[in-house]
Every structure is written in C-alpha cells, then in structure tokens.
Design a protein around this motif. Structure first.
Motif, short mmCIF file in Angstrom:
data_model
loop_
_atom_site.label_atom_id
_atom_site.label_comp_id
_atom_site.label_asym_id
_atom_site.label_seq_id
_atom_site.Cartn_x
_atom_site.Cartn_y
_atom_site.Cartn_z
N ILE A 454 -4.40 -8.76 -4.63
CA ILE A 454 -5.15 -7.57 -3.94
C ILE A 454 -5.15 -7.42 -3.31
O ILE A 454 -4.32 -6.29 -2.82
N GLN A 455 -5.54 -8.07 -2.40
CA GLN A 455 -5.48 -7.95 -0.46
C GLN A 455 -3.82 -7.41 -0.22
O GLN A 455 -3.96 -6.14 0.09
N LYS A 456 -2.80 -7.80 -0.84
CA LYS A 456 -1.78 -7.36 -0.79
C LYS A 456 -0.92 -6.45 -0.96
O LYS A 456 -0.80 -5.52 -0.10
N LEU A 457 -1.71 -6.04 -2.24
CA LEU A 457 -1.25 -4.60 -3.16
C LEU A 457 -1.99 -3.42 -1.71
O LEU A 457 -1.77 -2.49 -1.87
N GLU A 458 -3.32 -3.78 -1.42
CA GLU A 458 -4.36 -3.13 -0.80
C GLU A 458 -3.34 -2.32 0.00
O GLU A 458 -3.20 -1.37 1.14
N LYS A 459 -2.82 -3.50 1.15
CA LYS A 459 -2.26 -3.53 2.65
C LYS A 459 -0.90 -2.42 2.23
O LYS A 459 -0.20 -1.20 2.92
N LEU A 460 -0.06 -3.10 1.45
CA LEU A 460 1.32 -2.55 0.99
C LEU A 460 0.73 -0.77 1.05
O LEU A 460 1.63 -0.31 1.47
N LYS A 461 -0.58 -0.40 0.41
CA LYS A 461 -0.58 1.31 -0.22
C LYS A 461 -1.02 1.83 1.09
O LYS A 461 -0.40 2.83 1.32
N TYR A 462 -0.86 1.32 1.80
CA TYR A 462 -2.02 1.53 2.84
C TYR A 462 -0.44 1.60 4.13
O TYR A 462 -0.69 2.74 4.94
#
Length: 514
Positions: A454-462
C-alpha cells in the motif's frame, strides 16, 4: 479368478499383454506420438523450471537468483490471489491475501523489482496468470523494452487459459465471451510483436487438481484448446501462424504408465484436431507441453515420501516426452516450499537428466505391448468425451451448462470415496501410518506485506504523471468498446504506471463481471 485392476480413469488393465498395434511413424513426424523432435533429449533437454513467487517482488527476486544459481533454466512466476483477479493490494477484497499464494504485483514498478538483475532476453519466463494475463504480459514487455531487449527474441509463456478457470479454478473476472476476445487479441498482438512468446498454456493441470481422472484431464484440455483455435480462426487469424505459439500444461500423477500413455495420446490427438481445422505446417500441428508434478498427490503425513512421489511423476513426464518440467517441493502440502525443498526438487530433475539413462534414446517405452495398448485406450476414451462436448456446441457451451464441472466433481467424489474405504492406498495416509511429531517451522508469509504494498502504491500514484495515466486508460476503454485490439493500450497504460487494478477496472466497466 484374478481381481480386476483399473487405472485411475477406469481403464481395465490386463494381467498380460502379448501384442499391440505396431508403430510405423518416427519421432518428429505426424502425428508425433513418439515426440515432437526426431532426437528428443539427445538434442536438447527439457527446460527445468521451478515455480516461485511469494510475498513481495523483493523477496521473490532473491529466490529467483537462488534458483538460477542452482541451475534452473527457466523461471516460473506464481502470483497472489488479488493479482490473479485484478485487484491492487490496497483493495478491501485483497485483505489477508496479499503475497500469500504468490507474489503481489500492483504495477510495472513491482515487475522491475521482481526481475532486478535478470536479463529477460537470456531466460524464459512462465507466468501462471489467466484473467489478468494481458496486463502482466504488458508489464513484462514494458520491462523488456526498458532493458533494451529485442522483443522478437523474448521467449516465455503466459497461462492465459480462462476456460479452465470457469471449469476448475475460479479466478475469472469477465464473462466467457469477452474473456475469449482478450485472448485472441493477445494471439494477434504477439504473432506480430513477440513471435517467440507462447501466448497460451492450455492447462489440464488445474482440471486434474480439481479431481478429474487422467482421461478427463486430457479430453477437457484438448476440448478447450479446440475452442481457442476456433475463436482465433473466427477472427481471421492464420492457424499456421498462431497455433505454433500454443502450448499445453499437464499434471503428472502417480499411475506411471497411464501418465506416459496420456502424454503420447495427447500429441496424437492434437495433431489430428489441428489438421482437421486446416493446419498444414507441421509445427502448427505439434503439441508442446510443460508438466508439473501433482500437487494434490502430496501428503502432509510423512512429507519425505513426497520426494519419491515427485521422482516417479517426473520420470513419467520425461518418458512421455515433456518440453518443460516443474517438480514440486516435498513440503508443499504444509506450506510454500523452503529453499531446501526447492533445491531437492530441482536436483531430482538433474538426476533424471544426467544419471538415469532415460534420455539416451527417444521414446524409450515405445513398442511395449502394455504402453502401446494403454495409449490407444486412453485416446479412445478421451475422444468419447470430446465428441460429447462437440455435440453440445464446444467447450464454452459445455462449461456454461456445467457439464465439465459435473464430470470433474463426480470423479473427485469417487476418488475420495476410494481412499476412505481403503480401495485406493495412499502410503502414510490410509496405510503404513506412523506416529508423527507436531509440525516444526513452516514457511509463512506475514500479513504486514500488504502495508508495504500500500505504501508503494501511494508513492507511485504521487510520483507518476496522472494525466498520462488517465489518457491511456481512456484509450483502453475506447478500444474495448469498439472491438479494436486492447493490447497496445494496456501496454501504454502500464508504461505510464497505471496499476493492475486500474486497468482491470476499465475492462470491468466495459465487459462486466461474471
């Protein structure tokens, strides 16, 4: 009077065989009963694959490097359940399943980590993925492009066999007809862009794991294969081109001679099916297949016995002429395989290849009265089932009407009944049991994996260009609606770092869910 003995498919075995139909054909010649290459393993050994994938891309990458260092020739990727059914790790339905039965892949970023330090042009990769096969293939292509690979040289396989999902496994997303359309889009795209890629691995493995007999596995797999051929022909594809990139994936169980007969019959039957549908190129008539030893045959009781089971099954696959082989870890009835179990499984193949002598001659069991008679009987029984499916209008209809599912369920029930009554002996389970200590350490995947993803996804979308993502997903939506090939649009979307779930959601919006 001697007791009657039957194979697992109910074929009666005679006490003595004194004759069989003579074989006139040579290996490498139609109908390929004796193998698809004239010299078989004298020329080239089968590809030794080990199936791996768990937790995060980082953890799976470590296991891949370990396997490659130990002599694995090809990687085989297992994906977690959310990835298989088109949900990102942050979706509410992904809770408790992230990284459990395979690696969690949410975006191209994860694929980049998964294959870090591995040149895609130098290995072959098999991906056990179906409903989201188009998305994972697109991510693999995107990474190959970033590595500067020649896409014409990239080789590997996606399972991409959605029909057996409806019949046996359940990881489908869209209804059968749009699912078939995505598959034919992949056939068309790869025939031009990735000519060495196997665009489908028509899978009997999971049909067998669901409880079918050997004959049912063979018949239902080839019936599904026939449905894919017809779907591709209806879209105007050339059978002599696309049929060369179809491969199969079979199970190998404990009944040694029935399994060898099944593989020999499979080649002969597929050669006839393709020829009848217009294939004239011998390579388009050949059945090439990967084998995995039978996961459902492994026992949690006395797990070391599984090493022997896997050896017998692997030997049958080699005697039957497989092109590629995965051997299960002895501890897989308890957990994901440990490194020790994965190494023993790989060494089993290497021992067969280099020490047993079975690779020295082509089709070593050919001419055996028993094997030739059994090959004929397995083929005859399988044709009966295929004829019944054809009479219904083909595999898609047979699945929609529940025929195939019912046949498998009945066989599974009978098998379990035979085990419980002692009619069928399973060593260590219903006979020759011993007192066993409680389980020691088994391999477990921690639930905290989901938080990391989930942390990786948040960073990616940012960090990504969200306008580019929106535009490419809009292009995909339009292609799906208009009936143009979706693959270029999926590739563009993942290259812009659209997530797996975002791409699957666009297609859900157009095609609906099954």
């Amino acid at each position: 009077m001697t007791k009657k003995i039957f194979t697992t498919s109910g074929i009666e075995i005679d006490e003595l065989y004194t004759e069989a139909k003579a074989i006139t054909e040579k290996p490498g010649e139609f109908p390929f009963t004796r193998g698809i290459q004239p010299d078989m393993y004298r020329g080239k050994l089968w590809t030794m694959r080990q199936y791996a994938g768990f937790s995060t891309a980082e953890e799976s990458n470590k296991r891949y490097h370990y396997l490659l260092k130990n002599g694995t020739m090809g990687l085989s990727v297992a994906f977690d359940l959310p990835t298989q059914i088109g949900y990102d790790s942050d979706h509410e339905l992904a809770e408790g399943e992230v990284g459990k039965v395979g690696v969690a892949i949410d975006s191209l970023k994860d694929i980049e980590i998964l294959f870090d330090g591995i040149e895609l042009q130098k290995i072959t990769t098999s991906m056990t993925i179906n409903a989201t096969a188009s998305i994972l293939l697109a991510m693999y292509i995107a990474l190959a492009k970033k590595q500067g690979a020649d896409l014409k040289q990239i080789s590997g396989t996606i399972q991409n066999d959605i029909l057996k999902e409806y019949a046996a496994r359940g990881t489908y997303i869209y209804p059968p007809k749009p699912s078939m359309r995505i598959i034919t889009d992949i056939f068309e795209y790869c025939s031009k862009e990735l000519p060495k890629w196997n665009t489908i691995s028509i899978s009997g493995y999971h049909i067998r794991e669901a409880g079918s007999t050997a004959v049912q596995e063979l018949a239902f797999t080839l019936a599904n294969g026939k449905a894919y051929l017809k779907a591709a022909l209806e879209t105007g594809l050339d059978i002599n081109v696309f049929a060369k990139r179809l491969s199969f994936f079979f199970n190998c169980h404990n009944n040694f001679f029935e399994e060898v007969a099944k593989f020999r019959a499979a080649r002969r039957m597929w050669a006839k099916i393709t020829k009848d549908l217009g294939a004239t190129d011998s390579r388009a008539q050949q059945l090439r297949f990967h084998t995995q030893t039978g996961g459902s045959t492994l026992t949690a009781q006395q797990p070391q016995n599984n090493i022997v089971r896997v050896t017998m099954q692997a030997m049958a696959a080699v005697m039957g002429g497989t092109q590629s082989l995965h051997t299960n870890g002895f501890d897989e009835a308890l957990s994901l395989p440990t490194e020790e179990a994965a190494r023993i499984a790989l060494r089993t193949q290497q021992l067969i290849a280099f020490e047993s002598g079975v690779t020295d001659t082509v089709d070593p069991l050919a001419g055996s009265f028993f094997v030739e008679s059994l090959t004929d009987k397995v083929e005859t029984e399988a044709w009966k089932l295929i004829d019944a499916i054809d009479a219904m209008g083909g595999a898609v209809t047979a699945i929609e009407e529940g025929y195939i599912q019912e046949q498998i369920a009945n066989a599974a029930y009978q098998y379990q009944k035979d085990v419980e009554t002692g009619e069928r002996i399973i060593v260590g389970v219903n006979k020759f049991q011993v007192e066993e200590p409680p389980l020691g350490e088994v391999f477990r995947v921690d639930d905290s994996i989901r938080t990391l993803q989930i942390q990786k996804l948040e960073k990616l979308k940012y960090e990504r260009d969200n306008e580019k993502v929106r535009a490419s997903l809009e292009g995909l939506k339009l292609a799906a609606k208009e009936g143009t090939n979706v693959m270029p649009h999926i590739l563009q979307s993942v290259e812009n770092y659209a997530t797996l779930g975002e791409v699957a959601d666009v297609l859900r919006g157009v095609f609906g869910e099954f």
